[in-house]
Write a protein that holds these residues in place. Structure first.
Motif, PDB file in Angstrom:
ATOM      1  N   CYS A  49      26.058   3.241 -29.066  1.00  0.00           N
ATOM      2  CA  CYS A  49      27.047   3.230 -27.540  1.00  0.00           C
ATOM      3  C   CYS A  49      27.952   2.845 -28.619  1.00  0.00           C
ATOM      4  CB  CYS A  49      26.270   2.551 -26.332  1.00  0.00           C
ATOM      5  SG  CYS A  49      27.124   2.795 -25.341  1.00  0.00           S
ATOM      6  N   GLN A  52      31.482   1.926 -23.855  1.00  0.00           N
ATOM      7  CA  GLN A  52      31.473   2.594 -22.831  1.00  0.00           C
ATOM      8  C   GLN A  52      32.465   3.134 -21.641  1.00  0.00           C
ATOM      9  OE1 GLN A  52      29.658  -1.733 -21.246  1.00  0.00           O
ATOM     10  NE2 GLN A  52      28.945  -0.627 -19.999  1.00  0.00           N
ATOM     11  N   CYS A  54      28.319   4.103 -21.985  1.00  0.00           N
ATOM     12  CA  CYS A  54      27.524   5.520 -23.648  1.00  0.00           C
ATOM     13  C   CYS A  54      27.467   6.971 -22.930  1.00  0.00           C
ATOM     14  CB  CYS A  54      26.398   4.357 -22.761  1.00  0.00           C
ATOM     15  SG  CYS A  54      26.300   2.460 -23.459  1.00  0.00           S
TER      16      CYS A  54
END
Length: 157
Positions: A49, A52, A54
């Motif tokens: 990830c 963000q 993700c």
């Protein structure tokens, strides 16, 4: 001279690749309408990830490292993962829901001590391609929560 340039390029490539593969300590929110939380959530690190929200790809695994500190002694608990899709909470079953087994924890957990929980989540090929809100619970046997958090994510091809 050429060898030095090649070495620099190779080093930059490895740094870039390790950055892309690395996890990110993500920003999460407390679960709405969950008031009986009996612990402090310190951090949530997800791999892969890099940013963000993700984006998780079907057929891959997501590794979560969750650091927390209980406010009481914990002898057992259950881990649950949900996707909130158009306001509907959908259960994503975990292969090992017992929090005290297969996650790097040895119960009982002591109050005030920081623990690190490891969790691998498969992103199944049949999951829909969709944006949703993920929810993670550590539920105690009395129905209260050690922690509960949500974050936005996307499932992609």
């Amino acid at each position: 001279m050429v060898a030095n340039k090649a070495a620099i390029i190779v080093c930059c490539f490895f740094v870039l690749c390790s950055t892309l593969a690395a996890g990110t300590i993500i920003t999460v929110q407390k679960c709405p309408r969950v008031e009986a939380v009996k612990g402090e959530l310190i951090s949530v690190d997800l791999t892969p990830c890099p940013s963000q929200p993700c984006v998780f790809h079907k057929g891959t695994n997501v590794t979560a490292t969750i650091k927390f500190s209980p406010d009481l002694m914990v002898t057992d608990g259950t881990l649950e993962v949900f996707g909130i899709i158009f306001g509907i909470k959908t259960h994503f079953p975990l292969p090992h829901p017992n929090a005290c087994e297969n996650h790097g924890l040895v119960c009982p957990l002591k109050s005030g001590v920081t623990y690190s929980l490891e969790l691998t989540l498969p992103i199944k090929p049949y999951y829909p391609t969709i944006q949703l809100v993920a929810r993670m619970d550590f539920k105690l046997s009395d129905g209260k929560y050690l922690f509960c958090f949500i974050f936005p994510m996307q499932i992609a091809e």
